[in-house]
Write an enzyme that holds these catalytic residues in place. Structure first.
Site, PDB file in Angstrom:
ATOM      1  N   GLY A 248       0.789  -1.238   0.000  1.00 41.11           N
ATOM      2  CA  GLY A 248       0.000   0.000   0.000  1.00 41.11           C
ATOM      3  C   GLY A 248       0.810   1.271   0.000  1.00 41.11           C
ATOM      4  CB  CYS A 361     -21.019   5.255 -24.682  1.00 39.93           C
ATOM      5  SG  CYS A 361     -22.378   6.217 -25.271  1.00 39.93           S
TER       6      CYS A 361
HETATM    7  C1  LIG Z   1      -3.543  -7.794   0.498  1.00 38.25           C
HETATM    8  C2  LIG Z   1      -2.919  -6.781  -0.366  1.00 38.25           C
HETATM    9  N1  LIG Z   1      -1.593  -6.673  -0.373  1.00 38.25           N
HETATM   10  C3  LIG Z   1      -0.968  -5.772  -1.166  1.00 38.25           C
HETATM   11  C4  LIG Z   1      -1.686  -4.930  -1.987  1.00 38.25           C
HETATM   12  C5  LIG Z   1      -0.935  -3.976  -2.848  1.00 38.25           C
HETATM   13  O1  LIG Z   1      -1.311  -2.661  -2.648  1.00 38.25           O
HETATM   14  P1  LIG Z   1      -0.471  -1.522  -3.373  1.00 38.25           P
HETATM   15  O2  LIG Z   1      -0.467  -1.831  -4.817  1.00 38.25           O
HETATM   16  O3  LIG Z   1      -1.194  -0.272  -3.079  1.00 38.25           O
HETATM   17  O4  LIG Z   1       0.893  -1.577  -2.786  1.00 38.25           O
HETATM   18  C6  LIG Z   1      -3.075  -4.999  -1.991  1.00 38.25           C
HETATM   19  C7  LIG Z   1      -3.867  -4.112  -2.860  1.00 38.25           C
HETATM   20  O5  LIG Z   1      -5.017  -4.237  -3.099  1.00 38.25           O
HETATM   21  C8  LIG Z   1      -3.718  -5.950  -1.152  1.00 38.25           C
HETATM   22  O6  LIG Z   1      -5.037  -6.060  -1.117  1.00 38.25           O
END
Ligand SMILES: Cc1ncc(COP(=O)(O)O)c(C=O)c1O
Length: 437
Positions: A248, A361
């Site tokens: 994240g 669209c």
């Molecule tokens: C469990 C889990 N790990 C990692 C990620 C990766 O997130 P990011 O691409 O924002 O680093 C996600 C994204 O949906 C996730 O759900």
């Protein structure tokens, strides 16, 4: 306008990606075109390797491959020795076709199908991030039938709100993911796993959300998880030997985004985990992280050809391009902010504010909500949208029967097509003409 990767540069009036002129890419491969800077991806993967994999004993960075999944990316991840997070048998199948080591694949998802569990286990993908009680039952049964053991990391929801949009927050109470940390629910899941014959408890998994810029959210999530580790020890006498701290990590989509430094996030996470285990006198656990967009987001630049330009007096100017929500759904889905530039007039002063719309669209089919461009923009120009490397190609669709664009990697002045453009024949490749029986 900011170029969010050092691999994109402007020389004179032209945008270059890894030393390749954007307009040459557009004429060679057509538009819309997903360009991925391999230079950028390698830089990020190397960071995962040198600042995490090699730095800590028993640490494994996973690339969250939902953000960008194809044979080429799994081969690159393999080269750097990093693991991957997959959320479906489909993603696993591509990784395996790319020769990925099944022992470095972690299978995620809040509704793994029985057929997917069977597929994973029969291909030696045994690391599962367990999400719910039904999955525990399924794993127990299917692993037993196949004579396999599932190695479980249990996803627990810490009750923390973090992330760039409601749809990408996953650590708060009201989420479809993981076991709640309230009312001892996750402890019941761990009790079931500890009593099971075919599932081994290894550890805990945390993912609080995506596009996170708040260091404190990561620290407080890890502090909460150390509390869970203690509760597990108090209840079952088991020391948790693996902690997956999730991904994240926020990246810059525009000039207002201020990403955290990778080493700052990871060293703070490690400080909490190692500090706690040292205090308890326990051996350090294996630690994982799983960023996705951090690895590939800024690598992506989508090239479009400008078509109709519509000035609505006292309202705004719409610049329509030859793609849209079919190749980038994130603006419509998350209200995402993008930035871009006219790639063949990149050196010109940007005095005109426009909205870049797609050709689908839907009124919501907006690619860039608000961007300053040269007043000299005209049909036939190449418009480049930055930071489209994550969740663009993997979320693309054939809405309005638009063929999916090709994906081209650029590296040190060279290009290679890693996914070819779809054709009109591809659009009917799955249609079956059969009479009622
Ligand atoms: C469990 C889990 N790990 C990692 C990620 C990766 O997130 P990011 O691409 O924002 O680093 C996600 C994204 O949906 C996730 O759900």
């Amino acid at each position: 306008m900011v170029l969010q990767t050092k691999f994109a540069t402007i020389k004179g009036n032209d945008l270059y990606i890894d030393g390749v002129k954007a307009t040459d890419l557009a004429s060679q491969y057509g538009t819309p075109l997903y360009v991925m800077s391999e230079g950028h991806i390698r830089q990020q993967m190397n960071e995962l390797k040198t600042k995490f994999l090699d730095k800590y004993e028993n640490a494994l960075p996973l690339f969250a491959s939902k953000s960008f999944s194809c044979l080429a990316i799994y081969k690159l991840a393999s080269e750097y020795g990093i693991g991957i997070d997959c959320v479906s048998a489909g993603e696993i199948s591509i990784a395996l076709k790319a020769g990925f080591d099944p022992d470095k694949i972690y299978f995620h998802g809040n509704n793994k199908l029985p057929s997917e569990i069977e597929y994973a286990l029969s291909h030696d993908v045994t690391h599962f991030v367990i999400d719910n009680f039904y999955e525990i039952e399924l794993c127990e049964k299917i692993a037993g039938e196949l004579g396999k053991k599932v190695k479980a990391t249990v996803r627990v929801v810490p009750g923390i709100k973090a992330g760039g949009h409601n749809f990408i927050m996953t650590g708060h109470k009201d989420t479809k993911f993981g076991f709640s940390s309230h009312y001892g629910i996750y402890l019941k899941a761990i009790a079931k796993i500890l009593n099971s014959e075919n599932i081994e408890y290894e550890g805990l998994h945390a993912h609080i959300g995506s596009q996170v810029f708040d260091l404190y959210a990561y620290i407080s999530a890890m502090n909460k998880f150390m509390g869970f580790v203690d509760e597990i020890y108090e209840n079952f006498g088991v020391v948790t030997s693996k902690v997956n701290a999730g991904g994240g990590y926020g990246i810059a989509y525009n000039k207002n985004d201020e990403p955290l430094d990778f080493e700052v996030i990871t060293s703070e996470i490690m400080k909490v985990i190692y500090g706690h285990y040292d205090e308890k006198g326990w051996a350090h656990p294996a630690v994982m992280i799983e960023p996705g967009r951090y690895v590939v987001g800024n690598a992506g630049i989508t090239l479009y050809t400008v078509g109709a330009i519509k000035e609505i007096p006292d309202v705004r100017t719409y610049v329509s391009v030859d793609g849209g929500m079919a190749d980038n759904i994130r603006t419509a889905l998350y209200d995402a902010d993008y930035d871009g530039i006219v790639a063949n007039k990149a050196g010109e002063t940007k005095t005109k504010n426009v909205r870049v719309a797609g050709k689908c669209c839907e009124s919501g089919d907006i690619v860039v909500k608000d961007v300053n461009v040269t007043a000299n923009i005209m049909p036939g120009d190449i418009f480049a949208v930055f930071t489209t490397g994550a969740y663009n190609y993997t979320m693309s669709s054939n809405y309005n029967q638009l063929p999916k664009p090709a994906v081209v990697f650029t590296y040190e002045g060279k290009t290679k097509c890693v996914i070819r453009r779809q054709t009109f024949d591809d659009l009917v490749a799955y249609d079956v003409t059969e009479d009622y029986k």
